[in-house]
Design a protein around this motif. Structure first.
Motif, mmCIF file in Angstrom:
data_model
loop_
_atom_site.group_PDB
_atom_site.id
_atom_site.type_symbol
_atom_site.label_atom_id
_atom_site.label_comp_id
_atom_site.label_asym_id
_atom_site.label_seq_id
_atom_site.Cartn_x
_atom_site.Cartn_y
_atom_site.Cartn_z
ATOM 1 N N ALA A 186 40.065 47.110 41.050
ATOM 2 C CA ALA A 186 40.566 48.054 40.052
ATOM 3 C C ALA A 186 40.149 49.460 40.435
ATOM 4 O O ALA A 186 39.139 49.671 41.075
ATOM 5 N N LEU A 198 52.027 52.381 34.975
ATOM 6 C CA LEU A 198 51.276 51.387 34.206
ATOM 7 C C LEU A 198 51.727 51.364 32.756
ATOM 8 O O LEU A 198 51.769 50.324 32.119
ATOM 9 N N TYR A 224 41.475 46.456 32.854
ATOM 10 C CA TYR A 224 42.826 46.946 32.567
ATOM 11 C C TYR A 224 43.219 46.637 31.122
ATOM 12 O O TYR A 224 43.853 47.437 30.449
ATOM 13 N N VAL A 242 47.455 41.569 30.134
ATOM 14 C CA VAL A 242 47.025 41.564 31.533
ATOM 15 C C VAL A 242 46.543 40.170 31.907
ATOM 16 O O VAL A 242 45.796 39.541 31.148
ATOM 17 N N LEU B 230 40.759 54.103 35.887
ATOM 18 C CA LEU B 230 41.655 53.026 36.319
ATOM 19 C C LEU B 230 43.082 53.512 36.505
ATOM 20 O O LEU B 230 43.810 53.026 37.353
#
Lengths: 334, 334
Positions: A186, A198, A224, A242, B230
């Motif tokens: 990550a 994302l 995440y 996720v 991230l």
């Protein structure tokens, strides 16, 4: 007389394609896609006729977009997913959008060794998208190729995109669910990925959750998930999920599919799927109109002769953007 | 003769505005902004003339966009920041973009009680942006109002936006640094905020880090910092930073400003500031051209008469977006 013969033979060609697509003739399916992908002006009437006839048979597939940076294992993952689905009796088509390859045939899926097993399966159909120069062109054709696949009865239509340009946004605008594949490390996993991708994702999968990287992939999944919780406005129909998966060891593929179906259920239950598709179709129409207008504009003789000069003046702060735009628009309107 | 008199008086009006702006006459500055904000066609020559004369004096301000959802304390924060800056000898202008208010005067800053202290400061200038119908219109004028403020010698130009629509994207495209104010309750803090806004941010500030909410705000700061790590592709000139501030107690305002300056240094040092501004100016020109083309298109008599019908056909899958776009473009080009 000649035109009439041409007309008759065109009629026949379209009818043959329609029949082939509906009956599952792979050669004719490929031919139909080639036709809808054609950028040649003289193919336009046939293309439109073919699409018009296929359109009533479209709309039933689960449309899924999958993106991820190079090296994340996209092909391996899509092949694993495809094999899982055909194993469950689904028919699966895979289209790829690759705006980076400028010539037809040089697409990312041109490499025949990719997805070898899936490519040979009778219930799967894999097709690279040719590049038509502009991204809009490419993706436009991908959207229509997707309709042909739907008409051909593929219940799952996967669209793959390389994930390093604008193609993700375009692909996300033609599918029901948009998925992002991530590296187990990550943080530096997004190298080269466009900002905002994302946030387009409905489902994220951290790949390579196997061997030495298993723990890292699971940590990345948790991070995440936590980050996405922060980035997602509440009160939505769906909160992105996720997962950690291993395409290589085929672990988590079933959970991935279940999650996609859950997303679909959420969209269906709220009436959002239909709304989304309507919105997408309308937005697509407008983006094509925008492209067409831009083309006419940039090809306009007088406009063309002054664009470079005015752009420079704007960049160098000698002219406001508004004044330059005004000048060019006036030339165009005359 | 009449036209000549008009011409002479227009000349004089522009010269007066230029003088007033440069000399810091607030009444004339307000008048100049009103002129550049004017959507009236007959004001166009004056507007362009005024901007052309001011343009050589622009480009020196630190341009900062600030967004945040309603209730996050934007005005309190901007007032605190503005007072901090004038306290350090800076001259500060504040423009607000409010696409939600359809009439001029009904802007979010129309409320006179907001930023009362800052509004009265001789080195500060606060101005709501009128709404010109379309967002493009509003923000267009904001961009030009910003140039007028720069020409008037304001070293810091703040642009406030409500943060619940598309205006953030537009504002982020006219500033050097884009900041997002957040609620201390991370997670549900983004209610109503458009997806992708966080990823536009160069600096984020969790407000209300005071009293009972101090600990929560600091936790939120850490969580956002982690999440942004991230979400940020590596190898960038700047990694977004997150701070906890209290606009009410004026805590962290200095650190916020230092962070903005650090961002600016990073942009300057890498040559990215100049590139960014060039890119922004060019992109702005093209977005105005796009708006102009869309307007011509939608106002075209035959196009106009068929848009609704074709949009419906596309939404109902009776027609492909490509076929509908083609039909409308052909009507337009004829």
């Amino acid at each position: 007389v000649k035109r009439e013969i041409g007309h008759v033979s065109e009629e026949r060609a379209v009818a043959e394609c329609v029949r082939g697509v509906v009956e599952g003739d792979r050669r004719l399916l490929a031919k139909a896609i080639t036709l809808v992908e054609s950028m040649r002006r003289e193919d336009a009437p046939l293309r439109e006729e073919l699409l018009a006839r296929l359109l009533p048979r479209t709309g039933c597939a689960v449309r899924v977009g999958i993106t991820g940076t190079p090296g994340v294992g996209k092909s391996t993952f899509i092949e694993a997913l495809g094999l899982f689905l055909v194993g469950r009796g689904e028919r699966v088509s895979v289209l790829a959008v690759d705006p980076s390859s400028p010539v037809s045939g040089g697409s990312i899926l041109g490499d025949k060794t990719r997805m070898e097993q899936l490519a040979q399966h009778p219930e799967a159909f894999i097709r690279p998208s040719p590049s038509g120069g502009s991204l809009g062109g490419v993706a436009n054709r991908t959207r229509e190729a997707l309709l042909v696949c739907e008409a051909a009865g593929f219940g799952v239509a996967l669209v793959e995109t390389v994930g390093i340009g604008q193609s993700e946004i375009v692909v996300s605008s033609m599918v029901d669910s948009f998925c992002v594949l991530l590296q187990p490390g990550a943080g530096d996993a997004l190298q080269g990925m466009k900002k905002g991708v994302l946030e387009l994702a409905d489902v994220l999968a951290v790949n390579k959750a196997d061997g030495e990287q298993k723990a890292a992939a699971e940590r990345a999944r948790d991070e995440y998930a936590r980050a996405l919780g922060l980035f997602s406005p509440g009160a939505a129909v769906w909160t992105p999920r996720v997962l950690a998966v291993s395409a290589r060891e085929k672990v988590g593929i079933d959970a991935f599919w279940e999650t996609l179906l859950a997303h679909r259920e959420a969209l269906l239950g709220s009436g959002e799927l239909e709304n989304k598709r309507r919105r997408q179709a309308r937005a697509w129409m407008w983006s094509l109109i925008e492209q067409g207008l831009q083309e006419s504009f940039r090809e306009h003789r007088e406009v063309k002769s002054r664009i470079a000069e005015l752009e420079r003046a704007v960049e160098e702060q000698r002219l406001t953007p508004a004044a330059a735009a005004q000048t060019l628009l006036e030339l165009f309107r005359k």
